[in-house]
Scaffold this motif. Sequence first.
Motif, PDB file in Angstrom:
ATOM      1  N   GLU A  19      -3.577  -6.499   0.852  1.00 42.35           N
ATOM      2  CA  GLU A  19      -2.177  -6.889   0.784  1.00 42.35           C
ATOM      3  C   GLU A  19      -2.021  -8.393   0.996  1.00 42.35           C
ATOM      4  O   GLU A  19      -2.753  -8.990   1.744  1.00 42.35           O
ATOM      5  CB  GLU A  19      -1.368  -6.149   1.847  1.00 42.35           C
ATOM      6  CG  GLU A  19      -1.257  -4.666   1.576  1.00 42.35           C
ATOM      7  CD  GLU A  19      -0.370  -3.957   2.565  1.00 42.35           C
ATOM      8  OE1 GLU A  19       0.344  -3.022   2.181  1.00 42.35           O
ATOM      9  OE2 GLU A  19      -0.393  -4.311   3.762  1.00 42.35           O
ATOM     10  N   ALA A  36       0.828  -1.212   0.000  1.00 43.86           N
ATOM     11  CA  ALA A  36       0.000   0.000   0.000  1.00 43.86           C
ATOM     12  C   ALA A  36       0.861   1.260   0.000  1.00 43.86           C
ATOM     13  O   ALA A  36       0.513   2.267  -0.629  1.00 43.86           O
ATOM     14  CB  ALA A  36      -0.922  -0.023   1.215  1.00 43.86           C
ATOM     15  N   VAL A  76      -4.278   6.193   1.695  1.00 47.43           N
ATOM     16  CA  VAL A  76      -4.579   4.796   1.999  1.00 47.43           C
ATOM     17  C   VAL A  76      -5.607   4.801   3.121  1.00 47.43           C
ATOM     18  O   VAL A  76      -5.290   5.086   4.275  1.00 47.43           O
ATOM     19  CB  VAL A  76      -3.309   4.029   2.414  1.00 47.43           C
ATOM     20  CG1 VAL A  76      -3.658   2.585   2.765  1.00 47.43           C
ATOM     21  CG2 VAL A  76      -2.269   4.050   1.287  1.00 47.43           C
ATOM     22  N   THR A 122      -5.975  -1.011   5.046  1.00 45.27           N
ATOM     23  CA  THR A 122      -5.416  -2.204   4.394  1.00 45.27           C
ATOM     24  C   THR A 122      -6.093  -3.442   4.953  1.00 45.27           C
ATOM     25  O   THR A 122      -6.453  -3.497   6.132  1.00 45.27           O
ATOM     26  CB  THR A 122      -3.892  -2.309   4.633  1.00 45.27           C
ATOM     27  OG1 THR A 122      -3.642  -2.338   6.037  1.00 45.27           O
ATOM     28  CG2 THR A 122      -3.162  -1.118   4.017  1.00 45.27           C
ATOM     29  N   ARG A 136       2.081  -6.236   7.814  1.00 48.35           N
ATOM     30  CA  ARG A 136       0.884  -6.236   6.959  1.00 48.35           C
ATOM     31  C   ARG A 136      -0.362  -6.596   7.786  1.00 48.35           C
ATOM     32  O   ARG A 136      -0.241  -7.181   8.879  1.00 48.35           O
ATOM     33  CB  ARG A 136       1.033  -7.249   5.825  1.00 48.35           C
ATOM     34  CG  ARG A 136       2.066  -6.848   4.767  1.00 48.35           C
ATOM     35  CD  ARG A 136       2.116  -7.908   3.673  1.00 48.35           C
ATOM     36  NE  ARG A 136       3.110  -7.591   2.655  1.00 48.35           N
ATOM     37  CZ  ARG A 136       2.840  -7.007   1.492  1.00 48.35           C
ATOM     38  NH1 ARG A 136       1.589  -6.647   1.219  1.00 48.35           N
ATOM     39  NH2 ARG A 136       3.794  -6.780   0.624  1.00 48.35           N
TER      40      ARG A 136
END
Length: 455
Positions: A455, A312, A323, A326, A345
Motif C-alpha cells: 500500500e 487492500a 489479505v 500489507t 496503512r
Amino acid sequence: ENMEPNSTYDQEIDLKDLMFAVLYKWRPVVIAAVVIGILLGGFKAFSTYKSQNDPTVIAEKEADYQKNLEIYEKNKSTGEREIDNLLNDITEQQTYLEKSVRMNMSPYDVWEAKIDLFVKTDYVIMPDMVYQNVDYTDTILQAYQSALTNTEFLQKVAKKVGTEPRYLKELIDIQVNQKILSVKVNYTDEKSVKAIMQYVLSGVDDAKAKIEETIGVHTISVVDESVGSKVDLELADAQKAESTRLVDLNTSLEEKQDALDELQEPKKIVDSTSAAAKSGIKYGILGAVLGAFMAIFFVCVAFLMTDGIYAAKDLRNRYKLRVLGTLPAKKVGGIDASLRKMEGRASEEDDKTYGLIAANVRSFMGDAGKILAAGCASADAFNRVAEKLVAELGDCQVVKGGNLLEDAEALEKLSDADAVVFVEECKVSKYSQVELELEKVKDLQKEVLGCVVLE
C-alpha cells in the motif's frame, strides 16, 4: 471460500478514502495554489498599478475625493451642531422637570386661589351727542395685566416664594374679560397659594397709582374670590407630555450620535504601489484558493475514474480475497508518514511482518505442495516481496513467478503449482488485471491462498 470475481459488485465511494486520496496529493495542491495565486495576484497588481498611474484616472479620483470631503465635512459639522443643540435642550428639560413647581405637583391635589376684580371709571354715555368721551376701561385692565406679568414683578414675587420667575409664571393666570380682571394662582398647598395671591393683590395696589396717573382715574374692587383644592387633568397631560419630550430628545440624541459615528471620512488617493500590492495580495489569496480547489477537483475525478487498486480492503470486499498481509509500497517520511499513520496503512517493512505473512500462508495452504508467488506489482516490489516469502517459507516449496498476464514463464509455473499467493501493489495493479488473474487461476483449477498488498 469463494474467491471468484464478483461481476455484480457495486462500487461505493468511500469518503474517507477520497479524503485521504486528496491529502496524499498535498504537494500538487500546494503547487497549484501557489502558481495560480502568483499568476492572478501578479496580473491584478500589474493592472492596478497601471490604471492607478493614468493621469486621467488620478484627476478624476482627486475631484471625487474633494467632492466627498466637502460633503463629509458639511455633514459632520451639521451633526455636531445638532448634537450640541440636543444636549442643551436635554439639560434645560431635565432642569425644568426637576425645578418646576407645576411639573412636580400632584394633578389630583392642586390648590387654586381665584379672584375677580372689577374696574370702574367715570365714563358715561352722553345722550344725543355725536362725539362721546373715550372709554379707557379696557386699556386700564390691560395695564394691570401687563403690570402683573412683567419680569420685574415676577422676580420680586418669585424671590419671596423661593422659586424662579419662569416657574412662577406657570402658576399665575391673568385674563381680562368684560371689565373684569380674573386672577388664578395654583400651588401645592393652601398657605402658599394664599400668600402668592396676596402678593398679586399687593402688586395691583402698587400699580394703581401709576395707572391712574398715566391713563385715568378709576376704582378697582373685588367681585368674587375663592380658595380650594381640585383635580387638574390638563396638568396631568402636560406633565406626561414634558416627560415624553425628554425621552424623545434622548432618542434623537442617540440617533444623531449614531449617524455621526457612522460618518466615514473619504480616503485620500493612496500610493499606486500600495494599492497594487493590496490588490495583488487580495487576488493572490483568491487565486490560491481557486488553484487549490481546481487541483482537489482533478484529484477527486482521477480517484473516481481510476482502475488502480487503492487499498487492500478493496480486494477483500470486491473479490473475497484473503489479505495475508500489507506492506508499505515505499518508504516515506514527514507529512506522508503522518497521513499513512492516520489512515491506518502499514508504515514499516520488517522481518516480523514477513513472519506473520508466512504464518498466514501455512495456515491456509493445507495439502498444497507447491506455492506460486505471482502478481501485477512493479518488478522491483514483486521481486523483493517474493524473495522474502521464499526465505520465510523455507520449509515449504515456494516458487517465485511474476505477472501472469505478461510473463509466459510465470504462466507455465502456475500449471505446476498447487496454490497461488498474489502480490499486488496499490496504484500499480488494476482491478481488471486482478480479475483476469483470478480467471486464469480458476481455469487451471488452482487454489488462491490470498494476497500480499503493498500500500
